[in-house]
Write a protein that holds these residues in place. Structure first.
Motif, PDB file in Angstrom:
ATOM      1  N   ALA A  67      29.959  45.567  33.535  1.00  0.00           N
ATOM      2  CA  ALA A  67      29.570  44.275  32.957  1.00  0.00           C
ATOM      3  C   ALA A  67      28.051  44.156  32.962  1.00  0.00           C
ATOM      4  O   ALA A  67      27.376  44.605  33.884  1.00  0.00           O
ATOM      5  CB  ALA A  67      30.194  43.139  33.761  1.00  0.00           C
ATOM      6  N   ARG A  68      27.525  43.534  31.945  1.00  0.00           N
ATOM      7  CA  ARG A  68      26.067  43.426  31.826  1.00  0.00           C
ATOM      8  C   ARG A  68      25.483  42.419  32.794  1.00  0.00           C
ATOM      9  O   ARG A  68      24.332  42.538  33.187  1.00  0.00           O
ATOM     10  CB  ARG A  68      25.691  43.039  30.405  1.00  0.00           C
ATOM     11  N   ARG A  69      26.252  41.420  33.145  1.00  0.00           N
ATOM     12  CA  ARG A  69      25.744  40.375  34.019  1.00  0.00           C
ATOM     13  C   ARG A  69      26.500  40.422  35.340  1.00  0.00           C
ATOM     14  O   ARG A  69      27.731  40.381  35.344  1.00  0.00           O
ATOM     15  CB  ARG A  69      25.951  39.012  33.336  1.00  0.00           C
ATOM     16  N   PRO A  70      25.815  40.490  36.461  1.00  0.00           N
ATOM     17  CA  PRO A  70      26.530  40.533  37.737  1.00  0.00           C
ATOM     18  C   PRO A  70      27.297  39.229  37.972  1.00  0.00           C
ATOM     19  O   PRO A  70      26.748  38.150  37.793  1.00  0.00           O
ATOM     20  CB  PRO A  70      25.430  40.702  38.781  1.00  0.00           C
ATOM     21  N   PRO A  71      28.561  39.339  38.360  1.00  0.00           N
ATOM     22  CA  PRO A  71      29.362  38.138  38.586  1.00  0.00           C
ATOM     23  C   PRO A  71      29.033  37.496  39.929  1.00  0.00           C
ATOM     24  O   PRO A  71      28.476  38.140  40.826  1.00  0.00           O
ATOM     25  CB  PRO A  71      30.793  38.669  38.589  1.00  0.00           C
ATOM     26  N   THR A  72      29.385  36.242  40.057  1.00  0.00           N
ATOM     27  CA  THR A  72      29.298  35.608  41.371  1.00  0.00           C
ATOM     28  C   THR A  72      30.422  36.164  42.222  1.00  0.00           C
ATOM     29  O   THR A  72      31.357  36.791  41.718  1.00  0.00           O
ATOM     30  CB  THR A  72      29.457  34.075  41.251  1.00  0.00           C
ATOM     31  N   ALA A  73      30.352  35.921  43.502  1.00  0.00           N
ATOM     32  CA  ALA A  73      31.406  36.416  44.394  1.00  0.00           C
ATOM     33  C   ALA A  73      32.761  35.841  43.995  1.00  0.00           C
ATOM     34  O   ALA A  73      33.762  36.559  43.961  1.00  0.00           O
ATOM     35  CB  ALA A  73      31.082  36.069  45.842  1.00  0.00           C
ATOM     36  N   ILE A  74      32.794  34.566  43.666  1.00  0.00           N
ATOM     37  CA  ILE A  74      34.076  33.943  43.333  1.00  0.00           C
ATOM     38  C   ILE A  74      34.598  34.462  41.999  1.00  0.00           C
ATOM     39  O   ILE A  74      35.785  34.792  41.879  1.00  0.00           O
ATOM     40  CB  ILE A  74      33.965  32.410  43.360  1.00  0.00           C
ATOM     41  N   SER A  75      33.740  34.586  40.987  1.00  0.00           N
ATOM     42  CA  SER A  75      34.222  35.103  39.704  1.00  0.00           C
ATOM     43  C   SER A  75      34.655  36.564  39.829  1.00  0.00           C
ATOM     44  O   SER A  75      35.596  36.989  39.163  1.00  0.00           O
ATOM     45  CB  SER A  75      33.184  34.917  38.603  1.00  0.00           C
ATOM     46  N   SER A  76      34.003  37.327  40.693  1.00  0.00           N
ATOM     47  CA  SER A  76      34.461  38.705  40.897  1.00  0.00           C
ATOM     48  C   SER A  76      35.832  38.707  41.571  1.00  0.00           C
ATOM     49  O   SER A  76      36.674  39.541  41.263  1.00  0.00           O
ATOM     50  CB  SER A  76      33.458  39.515  41.718  1.00  0.00           C
ATOM     51  N   GLY A  77      36.058  37.751  42.465  1.00  0.00           N
ATOM     52  CA  GLY A  77      37.371  37.637  43.105  1.00  0.00           C
ATOM     53  C   GLY A  77      38.461  37.334  42.103  1.00  0.00           C
ATOM     54  O   GLY A  77      39.560  37.903  42.164  1.00  0.00           O
ATOM     55  N   VAL A  78      38.162  36.452  41.157  1.00  0.00           N
ATOM     56  CA  VAL A  78      39.136  36.128  40.118  1.00  0.00           C
ATOM     57  C   VAL A  78      39.398  37.353  39.244  1.00  0.00           C
ATOM     58  O   VAL A  78      40.542  37.669  38.917  1.00  0.00           O
ATOM     59  CB  VAL A  78      38.667  34.919  39.279  1.00  0.00           C
ATOM     60  N   ALA A  79      38.341  38.074  38.886  1.00  0.00           N
ATOM     61  CA  ALA A  79      38.501  39.283  38.070  1.00  0.00           C
ATOM     62  C   ALA A  79      39.320  40.336  38.797  1.00  0.00           C
ATOM     63  O   ALA A  79      40.208  40.972  38.206  1.00  0.00           O
ATOM     64  CB  ALA A  79      37.132  39.844  37.691  1.00  0.00           C
ATOM     65  N   VAL A  80      39.060  40.518  40.074  1.00  0.00           N
ATOM     66  CA  VAL A  80      39.809  41.509  40.851  1.00  0.00           C
ATOM     67  C   VAL A  80      41.257  41.057  41.016  1.00  0.00           C
ATOM     68  O   VAL A  80      42.188  41.868  40.935  1.00  0.00           O
ATOM     69  CB  VAL A  80      39.131  41.773  42.214  1.00  0.00           C
ATOM     70  N   TRP A  81      41.475  39.777  41.233  1.00  0.00           N
ATOM     71  CA  TRP A  81      42.826  39.224  41.331  1.00  0.00           C
ATOM     72  C   TRP A  81      43.620  39.536  40.056  1.00  0.00           C
ATOM     73  O   TRP A  81      44.732  40.069  40.129  1.00  0.00           O
ATOM     74  CB  TRP A  81      42.729  37.732  41.582  1.00  0.00           C
ATOM     75  N   VAL A  82      43.036  39.223  38.916  1.00  0.00           N
ATOM     76  CA  VAL A  82      43.730  39.465  37.645  1.00  0.00           C
ATOM     77  C   VAL A  82      43.941  40.968  37.434  1.00  0.00           C
ATOM     78  O   VAL A  82      45.024  41.399  37.024  1.00  0.00           O
ATOM     79  CB  VAL A  82      42.951  38.834  36.474  1.00  0.00           C
ATOM     80  N   GLY A  83      42.930  41.767  37.738  1.00  0.00           N
ATOM     81  CA  GLY A  83      43.059  43.210  37.570  1.00  0.00           C
ATOM     82  C   GLY A  83      44.122  43.812  38.472  1.00  0.00           C
ATOM     83  O   GLY A  83      44.929  44.635  38.036  1.00  0.00           O
ATOM     84  N   ALA A  84      44.123  43.402  39.727  1.00  0.00           N
ATOM     85  CA  ALA A  84      45.125  43.912  40.669  1.00  0.00           C
ATOM     86  C   ALA A  84      46.521  43.494  40.233  1.00  0.00           C
ATOM     87  O   ALA A  84      47.459  44.300  40.265  1.00  0.00           O
ATOM     88  CB  ALA A  84      44.831  43.405  42.076  1.00  0.00           C
ATOM     89  N   LEU A  85      46.660  42.246  39.811  1.00  0.00           N
ATOM     90  CA  LEU A  85      47.967  41.736  39.422  1.00  0.00           C
ATOM     91  C   LEU A  85      48.467  42.397  38.137  1.00  0.00           C
ATOM     92  O   LEU A  85      49.559  42.973  38.116  1.00  0.00           O
ATOM     93  CB  LEU A  85      47.909  40.215  39.250  1.00  0.00           C
ATOM     94  N   VAL A  86      47.671  42.324  37.085  1.00  0.00           N
ATOM     95  CA  VAL A  86      48.115  42.869  35.791  1.00  0.00           C
ATOM     96  C   VAL A  86      48.242  44.388  35.867  1.00  0.00           C
ATOM     97  O   VAL A  86      49.259  44.958  35.452  1.00  0.00           O
ATOM     98  CB  VAL A  86      47.159  42.435  34.663  1.00  0.00           C
ATOM     99  N   GLY A  87      47.218  45.036  36.412  1.00  0.00           N
ATOM    100  CA  GLY A  87      47.292  46.489  36.557  1.00  0.00           C
ATOM    101  C   GLY A  87      48.462  46.911  37.416  1.00  0.00           C
ATOM    102  O   GLY A  87      49.188  47.853  37.093  1.00  0.00           O
ATOM    103  N   GLY A  88      48.655  46.205  38.516  1.00  0.00           N
ATOM    104  CA  GLY A  88      49.765  46.526  39.412  1.00  0.00           C
ATOM    105  C   GLY A  88      51.116  46.378  38.738  1.00  0.00           C
ATOM    106  O   GLY A  88      51.991  47.235  38.871  1.00  0.00           O
TER     107      GLY A  88
END
Length: 110
Positions: A51-72
């Motif tokens: 990503a071009r812009r570094p996410p905040t800690a909370i937005s990265s958590g949401v992205a990882v949550w969605v990635g882990a869930l959907v990918g999983g």
């Protein structure tokens, strides 16, 4: 730091799931449950890294949550594991709590 925490917490998610359904835990059983969600977590982190812009800690958590869930779930389905509606709902809630709430807590402590 958050990458290691996320992988650990996704591993804990798999431990909780195995123990709640089988009452025992083996490395093989844990791995069967964990690997799709671990791969989803790593894919989400890879997306964050490009990503071009570094996410905040909370937005990265949401992205990882969605990635882990959907990918999983996609990988579970592709590998012949279950994706029953009840499991998807529980996984959504538990992974959300495990991957987002620690970031909220860390931000609140600052």
């Amino acid at each position: 730091m958050w990458l290691a925490v996320d992988l650990l917490l996704v591993g804990v998610f798999a431990v909780i799931g195995r123990l709640s359904h089988y009452g025992t835990l083996t490395v093989g059983g844990w791995w069967t449950t964990a690997w799709p969600f671990l791969v989803g977590t790593l894919l989400a982190w890879a997306a964050l890294a490009v990503a071009r812009r570094p996410p905040t800690a909370i937005s990265s958590g949401v992205a990882v949550w969605v990635g882990a869930l959907v990918g999983g779930m996609v990988l579970r389905q592709a590998s012949g594991q279950g994706t029953a509606t009840a499991f998807v709902v529980v996984a959504t809630l538990v992974l959300g709590a495990l991957l987002v709430l620690p970031r909220v807590g860390a931000r609140a402590r600052r």
